[in-house]
Design an enzyme around this catalytic site. Structure first.
Site, PDB file in Angstrom:
ATOM      1  N   ASN A  13       0.804  -1.086   0.051  1.00 61.44           N
ATOM      2  CA  ASN A  13      -0.016   0.121   0.061  1.00 61.44           C
ATOM      3  C   ASN A  13       0.751   1.266   0.019  1.00 61.44           C
ATOM      4  O   ASN A  13       1.353   1.551   1.064  1.00 61.44           O
ATOM      5  CB  ASN A  13      -0.811   0.125   1.294  1.00 61.44           C
ATOM      6  CG  ASN A  13      -1.865   1.145   1.293  1.00 61.44           C
ATOM      7  OD1 ASN A  13      -1.747   2.102   0.509  1.00 61.44           O
ATOM      8  ND2 ASN A  13      -2.370   1.400   2.500  1.00 61.44           N
ATOM      9  N   LYS A  15       0.240   4.203  -0.374  1.00 61.36           N
ATOM     10  CA  LYS A  15      -0.350   5.357   0.329  1.00 61.36           C
ATOM     11  C   LYS A  15      -0.109   6.763  -0.659  1.00 61.36           C
ATOM     12  O   LYS A  15      -0.326   6.459  -1.869  1.00 61.36           O
ATOM     13  CB  LYS A  15       0.047   5.582   1.763  1.00 61.36           C
ATOM     14  CG  LYS A  15      -0.112   4.265   2.660  1.00 61.36           C
ATOM     15  CD  LYS A  15       0.139   4.348   4.102  1.00 61.36           C
ATOM     16  CE  LYS A  15      -0.215   3.140   5.001  1.00 61.36           C
ATOM     17  NZ  LYS A  15       0.045   3.204   6.086  1.00 61.36           N
ATOM     18  N   HIS A  98      -9.312   1.367   4.761  1.00 64.53           N
ATOM     19  CA  HIS A  98      -8.116   1.632   5.415  1.00 64.53           C
ATOM     20  C   HIS A  98      -8.272   2.447   6.752  1.00 64.53           C
ATOM     21  O   HIS A  98      -9.097   3.525   6.790  1.00 64.53           O
ATOM     22  CB  HIS A  98      -7.168   2.189   4.716  1.00 64.53           C
ATOM     23  CG  HIS A  98      -5.789   2.093   5.330  1.00 64.53           C
ATOM     24  ND1 HIS A  98      -5.214   2.786   6.078  1.00 64.53           N
ATOM     25  CD2 HIS A  98      -4.930   1.078   5.054  1.00 64.53           C
ATOM     26  CE1 HIS A  98      -4.055   2.498   6.369  1.00 64.53           C
ATOM     27  NE2 HIS A  98      -3.628   1.606   5.679  1.00 64.53           N
ATOM     28  N   GLU A 100      -6.443   4.898   7.783  1.00 65.85           N
ATOM     29  CA  GLU A 100      -6.373   6.028   7.520  1.00 65.85           C
ATOM     30  C   GLU A 100      -7.811   7.051   7.137  1.00 65.85           C
ATOM     31  O   GLU A 100      -7.961   8.048   7.310  1.00 65.85           O
ATOM     32  CB  GLU A 100      -5.083   6.246   6.736  1.00 65.85           C
ATOM     33  CG  GLU A 100      -3.911   6.002   7.492  1.00 65.85           C
ATOM     34  CD  GLU A 100      -2.631   5.394   6.749  1.00 65.85           C
ATOM     35  OE1 GLU A 100      -2.825   5.510   5.331  1.00 65.85           O
ATOM     36  OE2 GLU A 100      -1.833   4.965   7.366  1.00 65.85           O
ATOM     37  N   GLU A 170      -5.290  -4.956  10.470  1.00 68.27           N
ATOM     38  CA  GLU A 170      -4.180  -3.793  10.596  1.00 68.27           C
ATOM     39  C   GLU A 170      -4.559  -3.430  11.953  1.00 68.27           C
ATOM     40  O   GLU A 170      -5.396  -2.233  12.034  1.00 68.27           O
ATOM     41  CB  GLU A 170      -4.408  -2.811   9.555  1.00 68.27           C
ATOM     42  CG  GLU A 170      -4.129  -3.543   7.988  1.00 68.27           C
ATOM     43  CD  GLU A 170      -3.576  -2.538   7.166  1.00 68.27           C
ATOM     44  OE1 GLU A 170      -2.363  -2.815   6.721  1.00 68.27           O
ATOM     45  OE2 GLU A 170      -3.826  -0.903   7.110  1.00 68.27           O
ATOM     46  N   GLY A 176       2.598   2.202  10.777  1.00 63.94           N
ATOM     47  CA  GLY A 176       3.423   3.468  10.687  1.00 63.94           C
ATOM     48  C   GLY A 176       4.166   3.963  12.006  1.00 63.94           C
ATOM     49  O   GLY A 176       4.843   4.691  11.972  1.00 63.94           O
ATOM     50  N   SER A 216       3.601  -2.283  10.362  1.00 58.35           N
ATOM     51  CA  SER A 216       5.014  -2.159  10.573  1.00 58.35           C
ATOM     52  C   SER A 216       5.389  -3.617  10.046  1.00 58.35           C
ATOM     53  O   SER A 216       6.532  -4.129  10.492  1.00 58.35           O
ATOM     54  CB  SER A 216       5.432  -1.902  11.862  1.00 58.35           C
ATOM     55  OG  SER A 216       4.840  -0.515  12.253  1.00 58.35           O
TER      56      SER A 216
HETATM   57  P1  13P Z   1       3.050   0.470   7.565  1.00 58.78           P
HETATM   58  O1  13P Z   1       3.753  -0.830   7.038  1.00 58.78           O
HETATM   59  O2  13P Z   1       3.784   1.669   6.837  1.00 58.78           O
HETATM   60  O3  13P Z   1       2.792   0.366   9.162  1.00 58.78           O
HETATM   61  O4  13P Z   1       1.678   0.321   7.026  1.00 58.78           O
HETATM   62  C1  13P Z   1       0.820  -0.442   7.003  1.00 58.78           C
HETATM   63  C2  13P Z   1      -0.529  -0.181   6.660  1.00 58.78           C
HETATM   64  O5  13P Z   1      -1.192   0.772   6.837  1.00 58.78           O
HETATM   65  C3  13P Z   1      -0.786  -1.027   5.144  1.00 58.78           C
HETATM   66  O6  13P Z   1      -1.902  -0.511   4.765  1.00 58.78           O
END
Ligand code: 13P
Length: 256
Positions: A13, A15, A98, A100, A170, A176, A216
């Site tokens: 992803n 982002k 997601h 976010e 997740e 992150g 992560s």
């Molecule tokens: P990270 O791997 O940067 O922690 O992000 C995970 C994520 O949100 C994947 O959709």
């Protein structure tokens, strides 16, 4: 112990990262590294990179996904992208719900459910994200939160359609932050997701669904996470932006 019947899927992803030239460079670096993958490899790129990604991955084993889609077929939804627009381009996957988007853009389980159904109807494979907040885990309600998300996000989705979906667990506190869930924590919740699906859809359907861990995941911890019975793949943010790291995770899934 039905891990062998499920598709192992490693999805990046990206982002809100990478301009078109940067995307091109990353995809070109990744292609040879992913060529012998023993799992499905997906890159979920920003809308502006979809055409580049679809063109550059043609004839390779790297699949392309978007990071969201709207639930309406078309209409007055300024700034939005429909599921049909994605399939027409050759996009196969779409990340939905997601954390976010839930946190910053007002996404709710109701809209995740509508988007999931619209994506399925258009022929996309949804990657639906669920996960608890840190304080929800600390309050001991992780399972309640996850069960509620599963029930609402997949409301009125048929068993046949559910098998086309991937569920990404997740934990929000692990995204992150560099704080990964331990392999046992990831397995515990992924197994709970499967048990919840079994109650709703029956054992056979539940065993067929690919469940990913995300948060992560990196080149160092992927092998242990992916070795777990109910962790069938990963949804990777930061580490998917570095081709060698992403390739290490792909190899871990191939062997895991
Ligand atoms: P990270 O791997 O940067 O922690 O992000 C995970 C994520 O949100 C994947 O959709």
């Amino acid at each position: 112990m039905k891990k062998d019947i499920r598709r192992a899927v490693i999805a990046g992803n990206w982002k809100m990262n990478k301009t078109r030239p940067e995307a091109k460079a990353l995809i070109e670096e990744l292609k040879p590294l992913a060529a012998n993958a023993g799992c499905e490899v997906v890159i979920c790129v920003p809308f502006t990179n979809l055409e580049t990604a679809v063109t550059l991955t043609e004839g390779t084993n790297v699949k392309v996904g978007a990071q969201n889609c709207h639930f309406a077929k078309s209409g007055a939804y300024t700034g939005e992208i429909s599921a049909d627009m994605l399939t027409e381009m050759g996009v196969e996957y779409v990340v939905l719900g997601h954390s976010e988007r839930r946190q910053y853009f007002g996404e709710t389980d109701e809209t995740v459910n509508k988007r999931t159904k619209a994506a399925l109807e258009a022929g996309l494979k949804p990657i639906v994200c669920v996960g608890e907040l840190l304080w929800e885990r600390e309050c001991g309600i992780t399972e309640e939160v996850i069960a509620r998300q599963i029930k609402l996000d997949f409301f009125s989705v048929s068993a046949e359609d559910l098998k086309k979906c991937i569920i990404a667990y997740e934990p929000v506190w692990a995204i992150g932050t560099g704080k990964t869930a331990t392999a046992d924590q990831a397995e515990e919740v992924c197994a709970f997701i499967r048990a919840t699906l079994a109650k709703l859809y029956g054992e056979e359907t539940a065993e067929a669904v690919t469940i990913q861990y995300g948060g992560s995941m990196n080149a160092g911890n992927a092998a242990e996470l992916l070795s777990k019975t109910n962790v069938d793949g990963g949804l990777i943010g930061g580490a998917s932006l570095k081709a060698p790291d992403f390739a290490t995770i792909i190899n871990a899934a191939t062997n895991g």
